[in-house]
Design a protein around this motif. Structure first.
Motif, PDB file in Angstrom:
ATOM      1  N   PRO A  56       0.822  -1.222   0.000  1.00  0.00           N
ATOM      2  CA  PRO A  56       0.000   0.000   0.000  1.00  0.00           C
ATOM      3  C   PRO A  56       0.849   1.262   0.000  1.00  0.00           C
ATOM      4  O   PRO A  56       0.496   2.257  -0.641  1.00  0.00           O
ATOM      5  CB  PRO A  56      -0.823  -0.142   1.273  1.00  0.00           C
ATOM      6  N   ALA A  57       1.986   1.216   0.698  1.00  0.00           N
ATOM      7  CA  ALA A  57       2.856   2.397   0.735  1.00  0.00           C
ATOM      8  C   ALA A  57       3.430   2.685  -0.640  1.00  0.00           C
ATOM      9  O   ALA A  57       3.488   3.841  -1.082  1.00  0.00           O
ATOM     10  CB  ALA A  57       3.971   2.186   1.747  1.00  0.00           C
ATOM     11  N   ASN A  87       8.971  10.312  -0.336  1.00  0.00           N
ATOM     12  CA  ASN A  87       9.554   9.338  -1.249  1.00  0.00           C
ATOM     13  C   ASN A  87      11.061   9.588  -1.360  1.00  0.00           C
ATOM     14  O   ASN A  87      11.570  10.123  -2.345  1.00  0.00           O
ATOM     15  CB  ASN A  87       8.878   9.432  -2.620  1.00  0.00           C
ATOM     16  N   MET A  94       2.129   1.862  -3.532  1.00  0.00           N
ATOM     17  CA  MET A  94       1.059   2.338  -4.409  1.00  0.00           C
ATOM     18  C   MET A  94       0.741   3.805  -4.130  1.00  0.00           C
ATOM     19  O   MET A  94       0.467   4.573  -5.055  1.00  0.00           O
ATOM     20  CB  MET A  94      -0.189   1.478  -4.240  1.00  0.00           C
ATOM     21  N   ARG A  95       0.803   4.191  -2.900  1.00  0.00           N
ATOM     22  CA  ARG A  95       0.541   5.599  -2.578  1.00  0.00           C
ATOM     23  C   ARG A  95       1.656   6.484  -3.131  1.00  0.00           C
ATOM     24  O   ARG A  95       1.396   7.576  -3.658  1.00  0.00           O
ATOM     25  CB  ARG A  95       0.408   5.782  -1.069  1.00  0.00           C
ATOM     26  N   LEU A  96       2.906   6.036  -3.017  1.00  0.00           N
ATOM     27  CA  LEU A  96       4.008   6.824  -3.553  1.00  0.00           C
ATOM     28  C   LEU A  96       3.929   6.935  -5.071  1.00  0.00           C
ATOM     29  O   LEU A  96       4.341   7.939  -5.648  1.00  0.00           O
ATOM     30  CB  LEU A  96       5.342   6.201  -3.136  1.00  0.00           C
ATOM     31  N   PHE A 147      -0.018   8.736  -5.628  1.00  0.00           N
ATOM     32  CA  PHE A 147      -0.342   9.860  -4.757  1.00  0.00           C
ATOM     33  C   PHE A 147      -1.672   9.687  -4.035  1.00  0.00           C
ATOM     34  O   PHE A 147      -2.256  10.659  -3.575  1.00  0.00           O
ATOM     35  CB  PHE A 147      -0.353  11.182  -5.519  1.00  0.00           C
ATOM     36  N   LEU A 148      -2.169   8.483  -3.985  1.00  0.00           N
ATOM     37  CA  LEU A 148      -3.399   8.197  -3.246  1.00  0.00           C
ATOM     38  C   LEU A 148      -3.410   6.710  -2.915  1.00  0.00           C
ATOM     39  O   LEU A 148      -2.711   5.904  -3.533  1.00  0.00           O
ATOM     40  CB  LEU A 148      -4.649   8.585  -4.047  1.00  0.00           C
ATOM     41  N   SER A 149      -4.220   6.357  -1.951  1.00  0.00           N
ATOM     42  CA  SER A 149      -4.328   4.955  -1.548  1.00  0.00           C
ATOM     43  C   SER A 149      -5.277   4.243  -2.501  1.00  0.00           C
ATOM     44  O   SER A 149      -6.399   4.697  -2.721  1.00  0.00           O
ATOM     45  CB  SER A 149      -4.841   4.852  -0.109  1.00  0.00           C
ATOM     46  N   ARG A 150      -4.822   3.162  -3.067  1.00  0.00           N
ATOM     47  CA  ARG A 150      -5.680   2.375  -3.938  1.00  0.00           C
ATOM     48  C   ARG A 150      -5.290   0.911  -3.814  1.00  0.00           C
ATOM     49  O   ARG A 150      -4.114   0.560  -3.737  1.00  0.00           O
ATOM     50  CB  ARG A 150      -5.588   2.850  -5.388  1.00  0.00           C
ATOM     51  N   ARG A 151      -6.306   0.069  -3.816  1.00  0.00           N
ATOM     52  CA  ARG A 151      -6.067  -1.363  -3.637  1.00  0.00           C
ATOM     53  C   ARG A 151      -5.787  -2.066  -4.953  1.00  0.00           C
ATOM     54  O   ARG A 151      -5.059  -3.040  -5.015  1.00  0.00           O
ATOM     55  CB  ARG A 151      -7.268  -2.003  -2.945  1.00  0.00           C
TER      56      ARG A 151
END
Length: 894
Positions: free
Chosen positions: A757-758, A862, A760-762, A765-769
């Motif tokens: 998850p970290a 990042n 993917m956020r980097l 720029f947002l949390s996505r599964r």
């Protein structure tokens, strides 16, 4: 392609009219009047050496005397003056001009370049963009700009209309104004010396005030530029095109069957489909399609239900839909029962759903509720004829709240005139597209269905193209280059089949004999029966002149037939030079279907693949279709389906169907051949035999581009750049680093699914599964002409199941000046050198294609990305929420 300075052209801060005049009816007077009447709010100047002012507008004698550089110049002077004026405007600081003048095809001086070329040469040092020459001009109603000599202004709206025809432009403005149709932009391209369809499509694709783009096309000059821009634009909003000139001019000069069948109009049709655009036949359909595509909810399927208070109108709609190849929904028993519970006993009990002419408001609502909930219904066509029972506006208002909650597309058809005008206006105002007749409504639904199919092709994830197959390219190149050096326009039968064999297309055993005796000896070695075909550079269609003999069963028959063949040619084609004979085994493929597959060259869109029913009467058959290269498995199957030859290939009357996979593979191999060998202009395989055991090429013709004919146009869609693949060692492991392919979508999906998850956020720029399928398709089906993505795949014996370890992607602007990049490396490989290797490769690639700068963004936390950026010499600047990365690229070395 370039959008450079198009903002000055299409959204200028000020305007100068060069050649302004007060003489009634003159071009300069009409343009000045239109600019004033349009309500343009910026400074407006007139240039005329003989006046100090025109109708209250300040007038200066020349460009140099303008108080400042105009944002846009409109040139209304005679053609010989245009190049000099463009040079003066560029020096003044102007960066956009509309050249209304005609006659610039004439030479600037005796034996010199044309005035048009001189104009472009004058504009180039200043990067000044030119619309025209020989155009009506442009209108941007939202800012009050009417820089044209059109007889009427345009209403503001959200449709952009781009046309090559000046006469059509003026007529269309009048037509649209009478129907209340407004425009965000109305652009007349004229001769398109500089600004063309590709440039305008790129600009309008990102214009927030434009919800659909309408094109009237007479010709396209640069196929790859047009396709690249059209594919990008149609991913953002509907692009609808009318193309004039359906006569197959290109086919008249073709010598092969494939060349004769692949006319220019069929190729443009294939281009529009491949770009995700919608092509329509008439201007009226153009605006109907804009109304439908820009308003209707996303299409989930093509099954349409017609609900109406008039049975005849419903039948007309159903007939029109059927004739166009549409699908009426078959209502399920539960749906029929629900309708029977709320409709009179005399209702139609099927589709169309006739709710009877005396229907009150409640009956309309009840029927719509049932159909909205029916899973077998993908869309609803509502048709109403006025009655004395209930006013049409009451029905419209009562149904609107229900339609507002519907996810399915709904089309309206309010039959009549003043009695239904308010109802139609209410639905149109609520975003429901409406049509005057059942036939137009049905046509609009088919436009929606066709556009959805074309859009689907942009988002489909194909399987790998020809996995494990590698053509014998060196052998093929040797065959072609030898013929080109010798000046041979056509490969002979033996060489043509050797070329096919190099690309893995099965052929019959074919050998060359120089005379009748050698033909007899070769036939004995091959085994009887055999076929004998004459080899002569002057004979393309051998059967037309008695140059083919089949089922020869002995050496004596072969020898005698060879002699008779030479005698027949001496009578019918005395100028033909017989170079020998092709001796080939007779194919024993009882029950095989005769097909044609081949290549042709369009002067604009380059090589295309043709497929359909074959045989000696192939040109009399309408069962064939063309597709642009390159092909993947899905596109090859689509070509087969569109050819109309599908029923021929299917099982029938106890006869098994053909091996469709072998047919699709053959089409892909032809596509690969076309992309690899620039010299191949035309190629025929006719017949191509197909049966359950595969395919077999019986006869082949190949036409080459010799020095006299010049080289063919490049493929309109850039093929996969295999030359950019390389093996790379990083992080103590070996990787295959290569451009991404459409069939990598599943691999990309697994790569994102395996990220933390970290990470993917980097990256996003947002949390996505997870990343949606449509996004994976877009990320993997890139335009290699403007985008690039390199992926690192763990090296091994079998790449088919190999995992991705990282990706780096860059998107270039249409001017190829700036590229924005993004990079992600799988967690196990982070901070081990793979990211550095990937980004270094990307920077080298961008530098080689002339990109001037690279930009990117990352989150402040990042730290690995920030360290990588600094190591590569990027400037790092803190923004409000993200860090901005920037690197100026040096030009590649000599």
């Amino acid at each position: 392609m370039s959008v450079r300075h198009l903002d000055a052209l299409l959204h200028p801060a000020s305007v100068a009219v060069i050649g302004a005049s007060s003489r009634p009816g003159s071009l300069g007077a009409v343009v000045l009047r239109n600019l004033r009447g349009g309500g343009f709010g910026g400074p407006l100047w007139a240039v005329n050496p003989h006046a100090s002012g025109i109708e209250g507008i300040p007038c200066v004698p020349d460009v140099a005397s303008l108080p400042e550089a105009p944002g846009l110049a409109v040139i209304c002077t005679p053609a010989p003056s245009v190049p000099g004026l463009v040079a003066e405007l560029g020096a003044k600081g102007c960066r956009a001009a509309v050249v209304l003048s005609a006659g610039l095809k004439a030479p600037a001086s005796d034996g010199g370049p044309s005035l048009e070329q001189a104009m472009l040469d004058a504009a180039r040092p200043y990067l000044l963009r030119v619309l025209g020459p020989n155009c009506i001009g442009l209108l941007v109603p939202g800012i009050g700009l009417n820089a044209s000599f059109a007889p009427a202004n345009a209403l503001p709206g959200q449709l952009a209309f781009v046309t090559q025809s000046g006469a059509l432009a003026t007529a269309m403005l009048d037509w649209a104004r009478g129907r209340g149709i407004g425009f965000s932009h109305f652009i007349s391209l004229g001769d398109s010396a500089d600004v063309d369809f590709g440039d305008v499509l790129d600009y309008l694709a990102s214009d927030s005030g434009t919800r659909a783009i309408l094109l009237y096309v007479e010709s396209v000059k640069l196929g790859r530029k047009f396709m690249s821009a059209a594919r990008a634009a149609s991913r953002n909003k509907p692009v609808i095109v009318v193309k004039s000139g359906r006569a197959p001019e290109g086919a008249r000069a073709a010598a092969s069957h494939t060349g004769a069948l692949a006319g220019s109009d069929a190729v443009f049709d294939a281009a529009a489909r491949r770009a995700g655009m919608l092509r329509v036949d008439t201007l009226e359909a153009l605006f109907d399609a804009a109304e439908t595509l820009a308003r209707v909810r996303p299409l989930q399927g093509e099954r349409l239900v017609v609900v109406t208070n008039g049975g005849g109108a419903g039948v007309l709609a159903a007939d029109a839909l059927s004739l166009a190849g549409g699908k009426l929904a078959t209502l399920e028993p539960d749906t029929l029962a629900a309708l029977s519970a709320c409709l009179p006993a005399t209702w139609s009990r099927g589709n169309p759903v006739d709710i009877i002419g005396d229907a009150p408001v409640q009956r309309y609502q009840d029927a719509l509720r049932v159909l909205v909930a029916a899973p077998e219904v993908d869309g609803i066509l509502f048709i109403h004829a006025p009655t004395a029972m209930v006013p049409a506006p009451d029905i419209a208002q009562a149904c609107l709240p229900l339609l507002a909650q519907v996810r399915k597309p709904v089309l309206g058809c309010w039959l009549g005139g003043p009695a239904v005008a308010a109802a139609q206006a209410a639905w149109t105002g609520a975003g429901v597209p409406c049509y005057d007749t059942p036939e137009r409504a049905a046509a609009a639904w088919m436009q929606r269905a066709t556009h959805a199919r074309n859009q689907l092709a942009l988002s489909q994830v194909p399987p790998a193209a020809l996995p494990g197959f590698q053509p014998a390219r060196a052998q093929a190149l040797s065959l072609v280059h030898e013929a080109v050096v010798e000046g041979r326009e056509w490969l002979d039968e033996v060489a043509a089949k050797a070329l096919l064999a190099a690309y893995g297309i099965p052929t019959v055993d074919t050998r060359r004999a120089h005379d009748a005796d050698e033909a007899a000896r070769l036939a004995t070695r091959i085994g009887f029966p055999v076929a004998l075909k004459v080899i002569s550079p002057q004979i393309v269609h051998k059967s037309d002149v008695g140059g083919v003999a089949l089922n020869l069963n002995s050496a004596d028959e072969v020898r005698s037939e060879a002699l008779r063949m030479r005698q027949r040619l001496a009578r019918h084609s005395p100028d033909a030079v017989v170079q020998g004979y092709a001796v080939e085994a007779m194919a024993q493929r009882h029950g095989a279907r005769e097909l044609i597959a081949g290549l042709a060259t369009d002067p604009v869109f380059g090589p295309v693949v043709l497929f359909g029913r074959g045989g000696i009467d192939v040109e009399l058959s309408a069962q064939h279709a063309v597709a642009l290269t390159p092909l993947n498995p899905l596109l090859a199957r689509d070509l087969v389906e569109r050819s109309g030859a599908g029923p021929l290939l299917a099982p029938s009357r106890g006869r098994p169907g053909v091996d469709l996979a072998a047919v699709a593979d053959t089409l892909q191999k032809l596509s690969l051949l076309a992309c690899d060998l620039d010299e191949v202009l035309e190629l025929d395989i006719n017949p191509l035999l197909a049966d359950p055991s595969g395919v077999l090429a019986l006869d082949a013709r190949v036409r080459l581009s010799t020095g006299l004919r010049g080289r063919r146009a490049a493929p309109a869609i850039r093929p996969y750049p295999e030359d950019l693949e390389e093996m790379l060692v990083a992080a103590g492991a070996q990787f295959r680093v290569r451009p991404i392919r459409p069939d990598d979508a599943w691999r990309l999906g697994e790569f994102y699914a395996g990220a933390t998850p970290a990470d993917m956020r980097l990256r996003f720029f947002l949390s996505r599964r997870e990343v949606p399928h449509s996004e994976l398709a877009r990320y993997s089906q890139i335009d290699y002409d403007r985008d690039m993505t390199f992926i690192a795949v763990e090296a091994g014996e079998d790449e088919a199941g190999a995992r991705m370890a990282g990706e780096v992607r860059a998107v270039c602007d249409p001017d190829n000046e700036t590229a924005e990049f993004a990079i992600q490396v799988a967690t196990p490989w982070q901070n081990r050198g793979l990211g550095l290797a990937l980004l270094t490769k990307m920077l080298g690639y961008l530098r080689s294609r002339g990109v001037q700068r690279v930009i990117g963004e990352c989150l402040p936390e990042n730290r690995l990305m920030l360290a990588l950026a600094q190591r590569l010499g990027m400037t790092v600047r803190a923004g409000e929420e993200v860090m901005h990365l920037h690197l100026e690229l040096a030009a590649p070395g000599p």
